[in-house]
Design a protein around this motif. Structure first.
Motif, PDB file in Angstrom:
ATOM      1  N   LYS A  38      59.562  39.897  24.180  1.00 48.20           N
ATOM      2  CA  LYS A  38      59.224  41.164  23.485  1.00 48.20           C
ATOM      3  C   LYS A  38      58.261  41.506  24.620  1.00 48.20           C
ATOM      4  CE  LYS A  38      58.295  44.013  19.729  1.00 48.20           C
ATOM      5  NZ  LYS A  38      57.813  44.007  18.179  1.00 48.20           N
ATOM      6  N   GLY A  39      58.746  42.602  24.923  1.00 45.33           N
ATOM      7  CA  GLY A  39      58.369  43.209  25.961  1.00 45.33           C
ATOM      8  C   GLY A  39      58.066  43.329  27.702  1.00 45.33           C
ATOM      9  N   THR A  40      58.395  41.819  27.987  1.00 45.07           N
ATOM     10  CA  THR A  40      58.490  41.387  29.469  1.00 45.07           C
ATOM     11  C   THR A  40      59.591  42.280  30.233  1.00 45.07           C
ATOM     12  OG1 THR A  40      59.925  39.348  28.899  1.00 45.07           O
ATOM     13  CG2 THR A  40      57.854  39.672  28.136  1.00 45.07           C
ATOM     14  N   ASN A  41      60.016  41.814  31.601  1.00 46.53           N
ATOM     15  CA  ASN A  41      60.676  42.186  32.114  1.00 46.53           C
ATOM     16  C   ASN A  41      62.515  41.440  31.496  1.00 46.53           C
ATOM     17  OD1 ASN A  41      60.165  39.779  33.325  1.00 46.53           O
ATOM     18  ND2 ASN A  41      59.486  40.587  35.127  1.00 46.53           N
ATOM     19  N   GLY A  42      62.195  40.218  30.936  1.00 42.46           N
ATOM     20  CA  GLY A  42      63.386  39.404  30.671  1.00 42.46           C
ATOM     21  C   GLY A  42      63.925  37.874  31.106  1.00 42.46           C
ATOM     22  N   VAL A  43      62.388  38.245  32.387  1.00 45.03           N
ATOM     23  CA  VAL A  43      62.978  37.004  32.779  1.00 45.03           C
ATOM     24  C   VAL A  43      62.545  36.057  32.787  1.00 45.03           C
ATOM     25  CG1 VAL A  43      62.025  35.677  35.469  1.00 45.03           C
ATOM     26  CG2 VAL A  43      62.427  38.210  35.699  1.00 45.03           C
ATOM     27  N   GLY A  44      61.957  35.368  31.573  1.00 44.20           N
ATOM     28  CA  GLY A  44      61.821  34.531  30.687  1.00 44.20           C
ATOM     29  C   GLY A  44      62.991  33.277  30.271  1.00 44.20           C
ATOM     30  N   ARG A  45      63.722  34.341  29.935  1.00 43.94           N
ATOM     31  CA  ARG A  45      65.102  33.708  28.915  1.00 43.94           C
ATOM     32  C   ARG A  45      66.504  33.188  29.796  1.00 43.94           C
ATOM     33  NH1 ARG A  45      65.049  39.573  26.576  1.00 43.94           N
ATOM     34  NH2 ARG A  45      64.413  39.597  24.713  1.00 43.94           N
ATOM     35  N   LEU A  46      65.650  33.721  31.383  1.00 45.34           N
ATOM     36  CA  LEU A  46      66.499  32.993  32.609  1.00 45.34           C
ATOM     37  C   LEU A  46      66.757  31.456  32.645  1.00 45.34           C
ATOM     38  CD1 LEU A  46      66.694  36.028  35.049  1.00 45.34           C
ATOM     39  CD2 LEU A  46      68.046  35.675  32.908  1.00 45.34           C
ATOM     40  N   THR A  47      67.319  30.841  33.503  1.00 40.14           N
ATOM     41  CA  THR A  47      67.445  29.606  33.696  1.00 40.14           C
ATOM     42  C   THR A  47      65.790  29.324  34.220  1.00 40.14           C
ATOM     43  OG1 THR A  47      68.792  29.287  35.649  1.00 40.14           O
ATOM     44  CG2 THR A  47      70.040  29.371  33.192  1.00 40.14           C
ATOM     45  N   ALA A  48      65.572  28.663  35.071  1.00 47.06           N
ATOM     46  CA  ALA A  48      64.351  28.024  36.166  1.00 47.06           C
ATOM     47  C   ALA A  48      64.977  28.429  37.045  1.00 47.06           C
ATOM     48  CB  ALA A  48      64.492  26.597  35.824  1.00 47.06           C
ATOM     49  N   ALA A  49      66.807  27.962  38.126  1.00 47.12           N
ATOM     50  CA  ALA A  49      67.215  28.542  38.538  1.00 47.12           C
ATOM     51  C   ALA A  49      67.201  30.213  39.283  1.00 47.12           C
ATOM     52  CB  ALA A  49      68.680  27.908  39.370  1.00 47.12           C
TER      53      ALA A  49
END
Length: 257
Positions: A38-49
């Motif tokens: 929440k409040g981030t750029n959403g990158v944390g939801r992506l896969t490691a690659a």
């Protein structure tokens, strides 16, 4: 008369709710949890690659960066503090035996070091006094490194944004997502290379705020840790004054770097 739920059945429902909540991802808040992205750029939801690719793209598109930390290679251990942009760079490099400053503007590369940096291959009968005099002449002066000099390519590599970042932003082995954390005040997500998520192939902390820049890199096999900051922040590059420059000639003396 109002119907009531038997106590045993109520306990079963409560237990079921706990199990369901534990099985849901942290992005669901219905069970009282908080979305870590929440409040981030959403990158944390992506896969490691995908995170690695995002970080590499962000780094390549930035005009400038500051890189500071330790690099360990076959050539030795270096403590760097460099500010880099596409056509130049400036900063300091500390090795086991010497400390020196580098300044590059286009293809013009300048080196400044104390007398301890300079040394010759002394042979029997060599004039040590002459070598000392040369070192005194060069001490704390900028020396323009000739492009044909054997050390030019090595020293220039410390000032090249693309060369350094290409070597720092590629993880080896299978990629895994690690923990969320912080680098300074900025929230980050870690990705790790290697086998089994241990990070032996390197670890990269990527910003969860704004542009997903890489902020810290731990090289594989104990190859050092560097921080990356001041992304996109320009800085001046100006040739040293004539009185601060010494023209050594076509080739520098051999150095202890």
């Amino acid at each position: 008369m109002t119907a009531s739920v038997p106590p045993v059945r109520a306990r079963h429902r409560a237990a079921l709710a706990v199990v369901l909540c534990a099985g849901l991802t942290a992005t669901l808040t219905a069970c009282g949890g908080e979305d870590p992205d929440k409040g981030t750029n959403g990158v944390g939801r992506l896969t490691a690659a995908q995170i690695e690719k995002k970080a590499q793209t962000a780094a390549a598109s930035a005009d400038a960066v500051r890189l500071a930390g330790k690099l360990v290679s076959k050539g030795g251990t270096y403590q760097l503090d460099m500010r880099l942009r596409e056509k130049g760079g400036t900063g300091s490099v500390v090795s086991k035996e010497s400390t020196f400053e580098l300044l590059r503007i286009g293809d013009d590369l300048y080196l400044k070091a104390d007398s301890g940096f300079w040394s010759h291959d002394e042979k029997p009968g060599a004039d040590a006094h002459a070598g000392g005099a040369a070192a005194d002449k060069l001490q704390d002066k900028y020396v323009k490194v000739p492009e044909g000099d054997p050390t030019y390519k090595q020293l220039r590599g410390f000032t090249e944004k693309k060369t350094l970042l290409d070597g720092l932003l590629t993880l080896h082995g299978t990629l895994d997502k690690g923990d969320r954390g912080t680098v300074g005040p900025t929230r980050t997500i870690r990705i790790k290379g290697g086998k089994g998520g241990k990070g032996e192939g390197g670890m990269l902390d990527v910003s969860l705020e704004g542009t997903p820049y890489p902020l810290r890199f731990a090289r594989a096999a104990g190859g050092g840790i560097v921080t990356l900051s001041d992304w996109g922040k320009d800085f001046p590059l100006q040739a040293p004054a004539k009185e601060d420059t010494v023209d050594y000639g076509q080739q520098l003396p051999k150095t202890s770097s």
